[in-house]
Write a protein that holds these residues in place. Structure first.
Motif, short mmCIF file in Angstrom:
data_model
loop_
_atom_site.label_atom_id
_atom_site.label_comp_id
_atom_site.label_asym_id
_atom_site.label_seq_id
_atom_site.Cartn_x
_atom_site.Cartn_y
_atom_site.Cartn_z
N GLU A 1 -46.98 -1.04 -21.88
CA GLU A 1 -47.90 -1.60 -20.90
C GLU A 1 -48.60 -0.52 -20.08
N ASP A 2 -47.83 0.52 -19.70
CA ASP A 2 -48.41 1.56 -18.86
C ASP A 2 -49.04 2.67 -19.69
N GLU A 3 -48.82 2.67 -21.00
CA GLU A 3 -49.27 3.79 -21.81
C GLU A 3 -50.64 3.54 -22.41
N LEU A 4 -50.87 2.34 -22.92
CA LEU A 4 -52.11 2.06 -23.62
C LEU A 4 -52.82 0.90 -22.95
N GLU A 5 -54.13 1.01 -22.93
CA GLU A 5 -54.93 -0.07 -22.36
C GLU A 5 -55.11 -1.15 -23.42
#
Lengths: 149, 96
Positions: free
Chosen positions: A104-108
């Motif tokens: 969730e926080d790594e890729l848009e």
């Protein structure tokens, strides 16, 4: 003789892997699980069948070309699978098996899958006739939801 | 003796090509059913792997080595196609 036997055995194993991969592609519920079947079992099946063809030919040229094909497949299939899996996640395709999302926080990630973002018309309302101009104060249309999934 | 085993291997390869129509049909069914773009692209990836296998088996059953070149070319085109399709799926229609 023994080479031919080995070639037949390898060909049978490769075709079995390919059949199982295709069954997985058809029956798994979401795209990443389908990729799990198609990329791993599919590449092992293709490589085994190529090895079987190399053994059945047993000539210098056949072994060279077949070996090049095997090497190329083993180098490129993981790269292609990585790119496609990343694109599946980023494009917002619904994933059944994704419970808590570690990326969730790594890729848009896009909120809706690509076909809902770029295809203009909903497929549900094809049959009914639009009555334009009759009543001008219609409420704006509901956001499109394809009922097919 | 050698000819007999060669013929047996060729017949076996032809049989395996026939068997491979089953996974081809399954992948094509997935490509028709969808439901999304991603599923169709995955089915295409599966079909290129199947095409490589069919080309290799055809080279055995016909005894022509050139079909191995076909397998190599199909693998190459499949890699480039998958990369292009992945870029399409990732970048098209992106909200900025």
């Amino acid at each position: 003789m023994i080479l031919d036997l080995l070639a037949v055995v390898l060909g049978l194993a490769g075709v079995a892997f390919l059949v199982l991969a295709a069954v997985g592609v058809l029956r798994f519920p979401d795209p990443l699980q389908r990729m799990h079947a198609s990329t791993k079992a599919g590449s092992v099946g293709a490589v085994l069948v190529l090895l079987s063809a190399m053994l059945a030919h047993a000539t210098f040229e056949g072994v060279i070309v077949g070996g090049l094909a095997v090497l190329f497949l083993l180098l490129t299939l993981p790269v292609a699978a990585h790119l496609l899996g990343r694109a599946v996640y980023v494009s917002g395709t619904p994933l059944v098996g994704l419970r808590d999302d570690p990326l969730e926080d790594e890729l848009e990630r896009q909120p809706a899958p690509l076909e809902e973002r770029i295809l203009p018309a909903p497929l549900d309302g094809i049959g009914d006739t639009p009555d334009e101009g009759g009543h001008g104060d219609e409420p704006p249309r509901e956001p499109i939801s394809t009922g097919s999934r | 003796m050698m000819e007999i085993t060669d013929q047996l291997v060729a017949v076996g390869a032809t049989t395996l090509v026939v068997v491979l129509t089953v996974p081809v049909c399954l992948a094509v069914l997935r490509m028709i059913v969808g439901p999304g773009f991603a599923d169709r692209f995955i089915a295409l990836d599966m079909l290129t792997a199947l095409a490589v296998a069919v080309a290799a088996l055809t080279s055995v059953s016909t005894g022509r080595r050139e079909f191995l070149d076909v397998a190599l070319g199909v693998a190459l085109i499949g890699f480039v196609a998958t990369c292009a399709i992945a870029a399409f799926l990732e970048r098209k229609g992106r909200e900025r």
